[in-house]
Motif scaffolding. Structure first.
Motif, PDB file in Angstrom:
ATOM      1  N   GLU A 306       0.810  -1.222   0.000  1.00  0.00           N
ATOM      2  CA  GLU A 306       0.000   0.000   0.000  1.00  0.00           C
ATOM      3  C   GLU A 306       0.843   1.272   0.000  1.00  0.00           C
ATOM      4  N   PRO A 307       1.836   1.416   0.874  1.00  0.00           N
ATOM      5  CA  PRO A 307       2.645   2.637   0.800  1.00  0.00           C
ATOM      6  C   PRO A 307       3.459   2.731  -0.483  1.00  0.00           C
ATOM      7  N   PHE A 308       3.841   1.584  -1.059  1.00  0.00           N
ATOM      8  CA  PHE A 308       4.575   1.590  -2.324  1.00  0.00           C
ATOM      9  C   PHE A 308       3.686   2.108  -3.446  1.00  0.00           C
ATOM     10  N   LEU A 309       2.452   1.615  -3.511  1.00  0.00           N
ATOM     11  CA  LEU A 309       1.528   2.087  -4.545  1.00  0.00           C
ATOM     12  C   LEU A 309       1.189   3.556  -4.357  1.00  0.00           C
ATOM     13  N   ALA A 310       1.083   3.998  -3.116  1.00  0.00           N
ATOM     14  CA  ALA A 310       0.736   5.398  -2.849  1.00  0.00           C
ATOM     15  C   ALA A 310       1.775   6.352  -3.408  1.00  0.00           C
ATOM     16  N   GLN A 311       3.012   5.857  -3.590  1.00  0.00           N
ATOM     17  CA  GLN A 311       4.072   6.710  -4.132  1.00  0.00           C
ATOM     18  C   GLN A 311       4.343   6.414  -5.614  1.00  0.00           C
ATOM     19  N   GLY A 312       3.404   5.728  -6.251  1.00  0.00           N
ATOM     20  CA  GLY A 312       3.532   5.466  -7.680  1.00  0.00           C
ATOM     21  C   GLY A 312       4.424   4.295  -8.019  1.00  0.00           C
ATOM     22  N   SER A 350      -6.496   2.006  -6.888  1.00  0.00           N
ATOM     23  CA  SER A 350      -5.979   3.356  -7.110  1.00  0.00           C
ATOM     24  C   SER A 350      -7.170   4.309  -7.167  1.00  0.00           C
ATOM     25  N   PRO A 351      -6.914   5.609  -7.130  1.00  0.00           N
ATOM     26  CA  PRO A 351      -8.048   6.541  -7.238  1.00  0.00           C
ATOM     27  C   PRO A 351      -8.866   6.344  -8.513  1.00  0.00           C
ATOM     28  N   LYS A 352      -8.222   5.883  -9.581  1.00  0.00           N
ATOM     29  CA  LYS A 352      -8.930   5.711 -10.854  1.00  0.00           C
ATOM     30  C   LYS A 352      -9.499   4.310 -11.041  1.00  0.00           C
ATOM     31  N   GLN A 353      -8.976   3.337 -10.305  1.00  0.00           N
ATOM     32  CA  GLN A 353      -9.454   1.964 -10.480  1.00  0.00           C
ATOM     33  C   GLN A 353      -9.761   1.383  -9.107  1.00  0.00           C
ATOM     34  N   ARG A 354     -11.053   1.211  -8.828  1.00  0.00           N
ATOM     35  CA  ARG A 354     -11.484   0.740  -7.524  1.00  0.00           C
ATOM     36  C   ARG A 354     -11.770  -0.756  -7.500  1.00  0.00           C
ATOM     37  N   LYS A 355     -11.733  -1.407  -8.637  1.00  0.00           N
ATOM     38  CA  LYS A 355     -11.910  -2.859  -8.688  1.00  0.00           C
ATOM     39  C   LYS A 355     -10.559  -3.528  -8.472  1.00  0.00           C
ATOM     40  N   VAL A 356     -10.457  -4.351  -7.439  1.00  0.00           N
ATOM     41  CA  VAL A 356      -9.167  -4.926  -7.062  1.00  0.00           C
ATOM     42  C   VAL A 356      -8.619  -5.835  -8.153  1.00  0.00           C
ATOM     43  N   GLY A 357      -9.436  -6.721  -8.693  1.00  0.00           N
ATOM     44  CA  GLY A 357      -8.955  -7.634  -9.730  1.00  0.00           C
ATOM     45  C   GLY A 357      -8.447  -6.894 -10.948  1.00  0.00           C
TER      46      GLY A 357
END
Length: 456
Positions: A306-312, A350-357
């Motif tokens: 999660e923190p890795f994705l938050a920083q792109g 992500s903010p643009k994609q809320r579907k996990v799969g």
């Protein structure tokens, strides 16, 4: 209408599912056109078509170990005890056996939806410790298996000189892995003759334990530009402690202090990271190469996703030791590990994609393609014609809207929903079976019979 075409009623493109897409490719296996269309007469059709996944980390010969290390010893077991059996296999395995095992593995990977593999190959020498007459002998046998099965490959010859930080000498059981910078550049040179649409050649310093930063710099200087570079790093807490004892730096800190890391790098595992290291990887654009089933099997730990994705941050998945050959299982357990550690749900978004799969599959496609150094991971002109056809008749998919396909694929049971697989414009899996499966399985069974005595 060309015969090199497929009409998808629903196709997964980079920005999501599109209805009514005609895909066309050329004789070299590259997509030439991906466009909206009515269903042309005489062109094969499929309901759900999507890009094949990239397996960004593989040690093919370890497929023969599956199920053979699940017995507790007298002391607590870990990655370090698991290595003992792996070393016994590696000391005696032949190039022909490596090829047989790799072919079985790659056929399994293809049937489950991987269409490319990054092979982190480090068994270079003969059992007597000498290089073969062809320095790339074993790597060429594994590449032959990829060619035979049809899977795309990034071959990564491994630089492996030491048994630990501070240039500790190799142990006898590591003798077949031994390589200098000159050895690795020679192997890469021999493999370069095989490069083409289906095969890229890069470099893999095994780890900061097994290759010094000076060696890594020298190898990079001799490597053609823009080739992929992969390295194991921060996989276990023991490695972090050893790095701190040696350098007063954690592994990722130590690497970034001494080597320029950029987008052609893949940091495999990177399980144990400080906040600064998470930021450094994300800023550099390097891919985090995650192998959740192997990391779980070896008790490594859980990546801070999660923190890795938050920083792109960019990630992809691999099957590593091959306790699983399914990208679905890697992605599912990537998410489930986060849920278990944080005690909440739906984390990989992500903010643009809320579907996990959807997020997991598309993000892993992008990261895997980047790590492979090949034009894959997307249904678009100029990319390889690597695609999966899902079984729309399976109960999990029958009558399903495209928007729900990826979440169903990743989070709905253990049936394999991949029906047909194309790589480079060639159908290699039809109706769930690899086109050469009987011959591949026969060779594999014979090889297992020869190797299983090594447990004793």
């Amino acid at each position: 209408m060309t015969s090199k075409a497929l009409f998808a009623h629903s196709a997964l493109l980079a920005d999501g599912w599109h209805e009514g897409v005609l895909l066309q490719w050329d004789d070299a296996g590259n997509l030439t056109s991906v466009q909206a269309s009515e269903a042309p007469q005489g062109v094969p059709q499929a309901r759900f078509v999507m890009p094949g996944m990239v397996n960004l980390h593989s040690h093919a010969f370890q497929r023969a170990l599956s199920g053979m290390t699940e017995q507790a010893g007298d002391s607590p077991d870990s990655f370090w005890t698991w290595r003992d059996l792996m070393y016994r296999f590696a000391r005696r395995i032949t190039p022909e056996q490596m090829s047989a095992i790799a072919a079985q593995l790659y056929s399994e990977c293809l049937r489950h939806g991987y269409t490319s593999v990054c092979e982190f190959h480090y068994v270079h020498r003969a059992p007597d410790g000498n290089l073969y007459a062809r320095a790339a002998e074993t790597a060429l046998h594994v590449a032959d298996a990829a060619r035979y099965t049809g899977i795309g490959m990034t071959m990564l010859p491994v630089l492996y000189s030491y048994s630990g930080f501070g240039e500790a000498p190799l142990k006898p059981e590591q003798g077949r892995f031994r390589s200098s910078v000159d050895d690795i550049l020679r192997i890469i040179g021999e493999l370069d003759a095989q490069r083409g649409p289906q095969l890229e050649v890069g470099l893999a310093p095994h780890s900061l334990r097994a290759a010094s930063v000076q060696q890594i710099r020298e190898a990079l200087a001799g490597l053609p530009v823009q080739r992929p570079v992969h390295i194991h790093i921060a996989e276990q807490q023991g490695e972090v402690k050893q790095s701190l004892d040696f350098s007063a730096r954690r592994p990722v800190q130590y690497l970034y202090d001494h080597v320029e890391v950029d987008q052609r790098w893949c940091l495999v595992h990177a399980t144990h990271l400080s906040e600064d290291e998470i930021s450094a990887i994300a800023r550099s654009g390097a891919v985090a190469g995650l192998c959740p089933t192997t990391e779980a099997n070896l008790g490594d730990g859980i990546f801070p996703l999660e923190p890795f994705l938050a920083q792109g941050g960019v990630f992809g998945v691999g099957s590593d030791s091959h306790v699983s050959q399914s990208p679905v299982e890697e992605l599912r357990w990537l998410e489930y590990g986060q849920r278990l550690s944080q005690q909440r749900r739906n984390i990989a978004v992500s903010p643009k994609q809320r579907k996990v799969g959807d997020f997991l599959w598309q993000a892993a496609l992008r990261g895997g393609a980047q790590a492979s150094g090949r034009p894959v991971g997307e249904l678009a002109p100029g990319k390889r014609a690597d695609l999966l056809v899902l079984d729309e008749q399976h109960p999990n998919l029958h009558g399903l809207a495209p928007a729900d396909v990826l979440s169903t694929l990743v989070f709905s049971g253990n049936d394999n929903l991949v029906r047909d697989v194309m790589v480079g414009g060639r159908w290699v899996v039809r109706d769930r079976e690899h086109v050469a499966q009987p011959a591949i399985a026969a060779r594999f069974r014979q090889t297992l019979a020869e190797l299983r005595e090594l447990r004793s």
